[in-house]
Motif scaffolding. Structure first.
Motif, PDB file in Angstrom:
ATOM      1  N   ARG A 113       0.832  -1.129   0.122  1.00  0.00           N
ATOM      2  CA  ARG A 113       0.198  -0.040   0.086  1.00  0.00           C
ATOM      3  C   ARG A 113       0.840   1.252  -0.102  1.00  0.00           C
ATOM      4  O   ARG A 113       1.900   1.266   0.613  1.00  0.00           O
ATOM      5  CB  ARG A 113      -0.951  -0.103   1.244  1.00  0.00           C
ATOM      6  CG  ARG A 113      -1.795   1.128   1.178  1.00  0.00           C
ATOM      7  CD  ARG A 113      -3.085   0.681   2.360  1.00  0.00           C
ATOM      8  NE  ARG A 113      -4.290   1.785   2.016  1.00  0.00           N
ATOM      9  CZ  ARG A 113      -5.486   1.178   1.387  1.00  0.00           C
ATOM     10  NH1 ARG A 113      -5.181  -0.005   1.195  1.00  0.00           N
ATOM     11  NH2 ARG A 113      -6.248   1.957   1.213  1.00  0.00           N
ATOM     12  N   GLY A 114       0.531   2.368  -0.931  1.00  0.00           N
ATOM     13  CA  GLY A 114       1.117   3.667  -0.776  1.00  0.00           C
ATOM     14  C   GLY A 114       2.295   3.537  -2.046  1.00  0.00           C
ATOM     15  O   GLY A 114       3.305   4.386  -1.805  1.00  0.00           O
ATOM     16  N   ARG A 115       2.452   2.374  -2.698  1.00  0.00           N
ATOM     17  CA  ARG A 115       3.704   2.147  -3.617  1.00  0.00           C
ATOM     18  C   ARG A 115       3.070   1.966  -4.899  1.00  0.00           C
ATOM     19  O   ARG A 115       2.216   1.182  -5.200  1.00  0.00           O
ATOM     20  CB  ARG A 115       4.595   1.028  -3.253  1.00  0.00           C
ATOM     21  CG  ARG A 115       4.959   1.413  -1.682  1.00  0.00           C
ATOM     22  CD  ARG A 115       6.495   1.009  -1.503  1.00  0.00           C
ATOM     23  NE  ARG A 115       7.372   1.061  -2.832  1.00  0.00           N
ATOM     24  CZ  ARG A 115       8.578   0.553  -2.834  1.00  0.00           C
ATOM     25  NH1 ARG A 115       9.080  -0.158  -1.783  1.00  0.00           N
ATOM     26  NH2 ARG A 115       9.299   0.626  -3.868  1.00  0.00           N
ATOM     27  N   HIS A 116       3.894   2.242  -5.895  1.00  0.00           N
ATOM     28  CA  HIS A 116       3.387   1.956  -7.269  1.00  0.00           C
ATOM     29  C   HIS A 116       3.994   0.419  -7.682  1.00  0.00           C
ATOM     30  O   HIS A 116       5.432   0.500  -7.271  1.00  0.00           O
ATOM     31  CB  HIS A 116       3.692   3.190  -8.310  1.00  0.00           C
ATOM     32  CG  HIS A 116       2.694   4.253  -8.148  1.00  0.00           C
ATOM     33  ND1 HIS A 116       1.491   4.207  -8.672  1.00  0.00           N
ATOM     34  CD2 HIS A 116       2.980   5.513  -7.622  1.00  0.00           C
ATOM     35  CE1 HIS A 116       0.807   5.425  -8.348  1.00  0.00           C
ATOM     36  NE2 HIS A 116       1.717   6.034  -7.689  1.00  0.00           N
ATOM     37  N   PRO A 117       3.725   0.112  -8.667  1.00  0.00           N
ATOM     38  CA  PRO A 117       4.506  -1.433  -9.181  1.00  0.00           C
ATOM     39  C   PRO A 117       5.430  -0.711 -10.084  1.00  0.00           C
ATOM     40  O   PRO A 117       5.428   0.236 -10.743  1.00  0.00           O
ATOM     41  CB  PRO A 117       3.273  -2.135  -9.868  1.00  0.00           C
ATOM     42  CG  PRO A 117       2.526  -0.900 -10.425  1.00  0.00           C
ATOM     43  CD  PRO A 117       2.155   0.106  -9.467  1.00  0.00           C
ATOM     44  N   SER A 118       6.580  -1.648 -10.010  1.00  0.00           N
ATOM     45  CA  SER A 118       7.710  -1.603 -10.967  1.00  0.00           C
ATOM     46  C   SER A 118       7.891  -2.525 -11.902  1.00  0.00           C
ATOM     47  O   SER A 118       8.847  -2.699 -12.803  1.00  0.00           O
ATOM     48  CB  SER A 118       8.916  -1.296 -10.226  1.00  0.00           C
ATOM     49  OG  SER A 118       9.207  -2.531  -9.493  1.00  0.00           O
ATOM     50  N   THR A 119       7.102  -3.452 -12.093  1.00  0.00           N
ATOM     51  CA  THR A 119       6.717  -4.460 -13.043  1.00  0.00           C
ATOM     52  C   THR A 119       5.421  -5.041 -13.180  1.00  0.00           C
ATOM     53  O   THR A 119       4.788  -4.691 -12.293  1.00  0.00           O
ATOM     54  CB  THR A 119       7.849  -5.665 -12.717  1.00  0.00           C
ATOM     55  OG1 THR A 119       7.835  -6.468 -14.046  1.00  0.00           O
ATOM     56  CG2 THR A 119       7.559  -6.498 -11.665  1.00  0.00           C
ATOM     57  N   ALA A 120       5.079  -5.920 -14.233  1.00  0.00           N
ATOM     58  CA  ALA A 120       3.771  -6.387 -14.295  1.00  0.00           C
ATOM     59  C   ALA A 120       3.953  -7.707 -15.029  1.00  0.00           C
ATOM     60  O   ALA A 120       4.718  -8.120 -15.689  1.00  0.00           O
ATOM     61  CB  ALA A 120       2.929  -5.068 -15.107  1.00  0.00           C
ATOM     62  N   PHE A 121       2.840  -8.458 -14.905  1.00  0.00           N
ATOM     63  CA  PHE A 121       2.826  -9.795 -15.889  1.00  0.00           C
ATOM     64  C   PHE A 121       2.466  -9.285 -17.174  1.00  0.00           C
ATOM     65  O   PHE A 121       2.824  -9.911 -18.063  1.00  0.00           O
ATOM     66  CB  PHE A 121       1.708 -10.660 -15.099  1.00  0.00           C
ATOM     67  CG  PHE A 121       2.017 -11.175 -13.728  1.00  0.00           C
ATOM     68  CD1 PHE A 121       2.934 -12.154 -13.781  1.00  0.00           C
ATOM     69  CD2 PHE A 121       1.598 -10.643 -12.682  1.00  0.00           C
ATOM     70  CE1 PHE A 121       3.279 -12.889 -12.486  1.00  0.00           C
ATOM     71  CE2 PHE A 121       1.802 -11.317 -11.520  1.00  0.00           C
ATOM     72  CZ  PHE A 121       3.029 -12.254 -11.287  1.00  0.00           C
TER      73      PHE A 121
END
Length: 179
Positions: free
Chosen positions: A95-103
């Protein structure tokens, strides 16, 4: 390199700089910008076709996401800044963070094909497992798989009648009837 002029100095911004710009009112939270190699890039507002395809993809992937999240036009942190893909399927970050990768990352290209193709190297470097470019004008979906540091090892084009991925996307249904 995004900025190729050798005789001009460019002040590169950081993600934190952009956050401060929003906090102080220089940028609004709903401004459509991406930060690539420290340079802010204005993004084109989405048209009706673009919005309809993103909406279709959202309904499709939310139904099969399970424990993963589907995010629409949200930040994905990359080296040198952030981008705002049209859709991404991710493991929920803290919570409170943006992702840095994705599927999976999907960009819907009505007028931005060249820019979205250029992003492939950025997504591969971020470890994005699959990157799709929905090229509305060409009625194709280019699927990039197997990320490597220099780009994707496999790129395939899918057209009307083809099915992609799991849960399977029918390209004809995604793109709708031909105009």
């Amino acid at each position: 390199m995004l900025w190729a002029h050798t005789d001009t100095e460019v002040h590169r911004l950081s993600y934190e700089d952009v956050l401060r710009m929003v906090e102080t009112g220089v940028l609004r939270e709903d401004d459509r910008v991406e930060l690539v190699e420290g340079v802010l890039i204005d993004m084109t507002p989405p048209g009706a076709d673009h919005s309809a395809i993103v909406s279709w993809l959202t309904r499709h992937f939310v139904a099969g996401a399970g424990e993963r999240e589907v995010r629409v036009q949200d930040l994905l942190l990359i080296e040198g800044g952030f981008v705002m893909p049209d859709l991404m399927v991710i493991d929920p970050p803290p919570r409170g963070r943006h992702p840095s990768t994705a599927f999976l990352v999907v960009e819907v290209s009505v007028t931005t094909q060249r820019h979205d193709e250029w992003k492939a190297g950025r997504y591969a470097a971020a470890g994005v497992g699959e990157y799709w470019i929905v090229d509305v004008a060409a009625r194709t979906v280019r699927v990039h798989r197997r990320p490597r540091p220099g780009g994707y090892e496999q790129v395939a084009a899918f057209v009307d009648g083809d099915r992609i991925g799991e849960p399977a996307v029918d390209v004809s249904e995604l793109l709708g009837p031909e105009a």
